[in-house]
Design a protein around this motif. Sequence first.
Motif, short mmCIF file in Angstrom:
data_model
loop_
_atom_site.label_atom_id
_atom_site.label_comp_id
_atom_site.label_asym_id
_atom_site.label_seq_id
_atom_site.Cartn_x
_atom_site.Cartn_y
_atom_site.Cartn_z
N VAL A 98 4.62 3.96 -12.95
CA VAL A 98 5.27 5.24 -13.19
C VAL A 98 6.74 4.91 -13.44
CG1 VAL A 98 5.99 7.42 -12.16
CG2 VAL A 98 3.64 6.62 -11.87
N LEU A 99 7.15 5.08 -14.69
CA LEU A 99 8.43 4.54 -15.17
C LEU A 99 9.42 5.65 -15.49
CD1 LEU A 99 9.71 1.75 -16.10
CD2 LEU A 99 9.08 2.47 -18.41
N ALA A 100 10.64 5.52 -14.95
CA ALA A 100 11.72 6.45 -15.26
C ALA A 100 12.51 5.93 -16.46
CB ALA A 100 12.65 6.61 -14.07
N THR A 101 12.71 6.78 -17.45
CA THR A 101 13.43 6.39 -18.67
C THR A 101 14.43 7.49 -19.05
OG1 THR A 101 11.95 7.51 -20.24
CG2 THR A 101 11.29 5.30 -19.49
N ASN B 231 9.82 14.35 -4.94
CA ASN B 231 9.05 13.35 -4.18
C ASN B 231 9.90 12.43 -3.32
OD1 ASN B 231 6.77 14.36 -5.52
ND2 ASN B 231 5.82 12.34 -5.57
N LEU B 232 11.21 12.44 -3.51
CA LEU B 232 12.06 11.52 -2.73
C LEU B 232 12.02 11.82 -1.24
CD1 LEU B 232 15.21 10.92 -4.95
CD2 LEU B 232 13.53 9.23 -4.20
N ALA B 233 11.88 13.09 -0.86
CA ALA B 233 11.83 13.42 0.56
C ALA B 233 10.62 12.76 1.22
CB ALA B 233 11.77 14.94 0.75
N GLN B 234 9.48 12.77 0.53
CA GLN B 234 8.28 12.11 1.06
C GLN B 234 8.49 10.61 1.19
OE1 GLN B 234 4.70 12.81 -1.20
NE2 GLN B 234 3.67 11.03 -0.33
N GLU B 235 9.09 10.01 0.18
CA GLU B 235 9.31 8.56 0.21
C GLU B 235 10.22 8.18 1.37
OE1 GLU B 235 10.65 7.34 -3.66
OE2 GLU B 235 9.18 8.63 -4.64
N PHE C 73 0.82 -1.21 0.00
CA PHE C 73 0.00 0.00 0.00
C PHE C 73 0.86 1.26 0.00
CE2 PHE C 73 -3.44 -2.52 2.51
CZ PHE C 73 -3.88 -3.12 1.34
N ALA C 74 2.01 1.24 0.67
CA ALA C 74 2.83 2.44 0.78
C ALA C 74 3.34 2.88 -0.59
CB ALA C 74 4.00 2.21 1.74
N VAL C 75 3.78 1.94 -1.41
CA VAL C 75 4.24 2.29 -2.76
C VAL C 75 3.10 2.91 -3.55
CG1 VAL C 75 5.06 1.34 -4.95
CG2 VAL C 75 6.02 0.50 -2.80
N HIS C 76 1.95 2.31 -3.46
CA HIS C 76 0.75 2.75 -4.17
C HIS C 76 0.31 4.13 -3.68
CE1 HIS C 76 -3.16 1.74 -6.15
NE2 HIS C 76 -3.72 2.36 -5.13
N ASN C 77 0.21 4.29 -2.34
CA ASN C 77 -0.30 5.51 -1.73
C ASN C 77 0.72 6.64 -1.68
OD1 ASN C 77 -2.91 4.78 -1.15
ND2 ASN C 77 -2.53 4.24 0.98
N MET D 221 3.88 6.83 -3.18
CA MET D 221 4.82 7.05 -4.27
C MET D 221 4.11 7.23 -5.61
SD MET D 221 7.74 4.31 -3.08
CE MET D 221 8.14 4.19 -1.33
N VAL D 222 3.30 6.25 -6.00
CA VAL D 222 2.72 6.30 -7.34
C VAL D 222 1.64 7.38 -7.45
CG1 VAL D 222 1.59 4.99 -9.16
CG2 VAL D 222 3.26 3.87 -7.67
N MET D 223 0.64 7.32 -6.57
CA MET D 223 -0.45 8.31 -6.66
C MET D 223 0.04 9.75 -6.49
SD MET D 223 -4.10 6.84 -5.32
CE MET D 223 -3.64 5.87 -3.89
#
Length: 387
Positions: A168-171, A239-243, A88-92, A94-96
């Motif tokens: 959500v993909l980094a390229t 967003n890395l600070a939140q993660e 759930f943490a990744v979903h809530n 990071m992704v959303m």
Amino acid sequence: MIERSLFSADHEIFRESVRRFIATEIAPFHMEWERQGIVPRSIWEAAGRAGLLGCSIPEEYGGAGGDHLFDFVLVEELARAGVTGPGFAVHNEMVMPYVLAFGTEEQKRHWLPQMVRGEAIGALGLTEPHAGSDLKSIRTRAVRDGDSFVISGQKVFISNGQLCDVIVLATKTDPKADTGGISLFIVEAFREGFKRGRRLEKIGLKAQDTSELFFEDVRVPATNLLGPENGGFKLLMKNLAQERLTQAVRSAAVVEAVLDWTVEYVADRKMFNQTLAEFQNTQFKLADLKTEATVGRVFVDRCMELFMAGKLDGTDAAMAKLWLSNLHGRAVDECLQFFGGWGYMWEYPIARAFADARVTRIAGGSIEVMKHIIGRSLFSVSSKSAK
């Protein structure tokens, strides 16, 4: 015990509902999910119905419209219960947030309601075999072809990889550039050329599916860009600070839970005609851990306050992750020792907590990277002062 003033009565009501959900829908089945190496999709749908997903997503996109503290409550309670399976943490966390903050109106209206309901499961595709904390080194390419991009590459250690419906993909969209050549895409799992690789077997977090993902000439429309082309690195840094704060929140809750389990155990365990709790060594060790746990808790709560005010910077988040990750690992190790041989048995929560703890010093940026961020900030401050 220091009183926590961060959460309101509404947050505490929500906390009780999360605890009930964990007790009825997760805890009775979690050991079986650990044997299977994955959780069922039904738990995601149940979490959606219970209002546990996307609590901070605005109502216009299907969410509850609450503040982010509701999401942190969910992180704390899952951690306190020793539940690691549902990602759930990744979903809530990071992704959303990426979709909400950087997505187009069409992207938000399409994906967020499905994700809040648990019908679409999100994954974050950053790490590669040759690029972990160093995102500049990613090799997955996205090449423009008219109104589309063709994506080729590989990701690894991806949480929710076997279940995900959207990534959500980094390229790399400009291989000659450095940080400016990275772009983010929303990639649907139904796209031709997308393949799920192995479900990886890990030391811990055994119920959380972690996988390899492959992209073999996956064609996505240019409208799937998340944010500006070649602007992905800046979005990731935001967003890395939140993660990292999320990981610190989880570690703080685990340390507190492990201490509670240990205090209860040593109070009953007899040795040499007295309880373990009566030994000075026991009291001293647990006193040290309790003090450090309290210091960590106060700092994490302060970081949550800063985050809620939009003032949490990368250095503070790095310090929180560094301190709590190290404490997390040490606390479960020292507490397991009090359980003796039983602490080594998988049926005991302390054993699973020990196995699950090791990744906290790696995932989301290793502790060495956290030290680099903190150290660099010190010299940056010194340089500014000199001027």
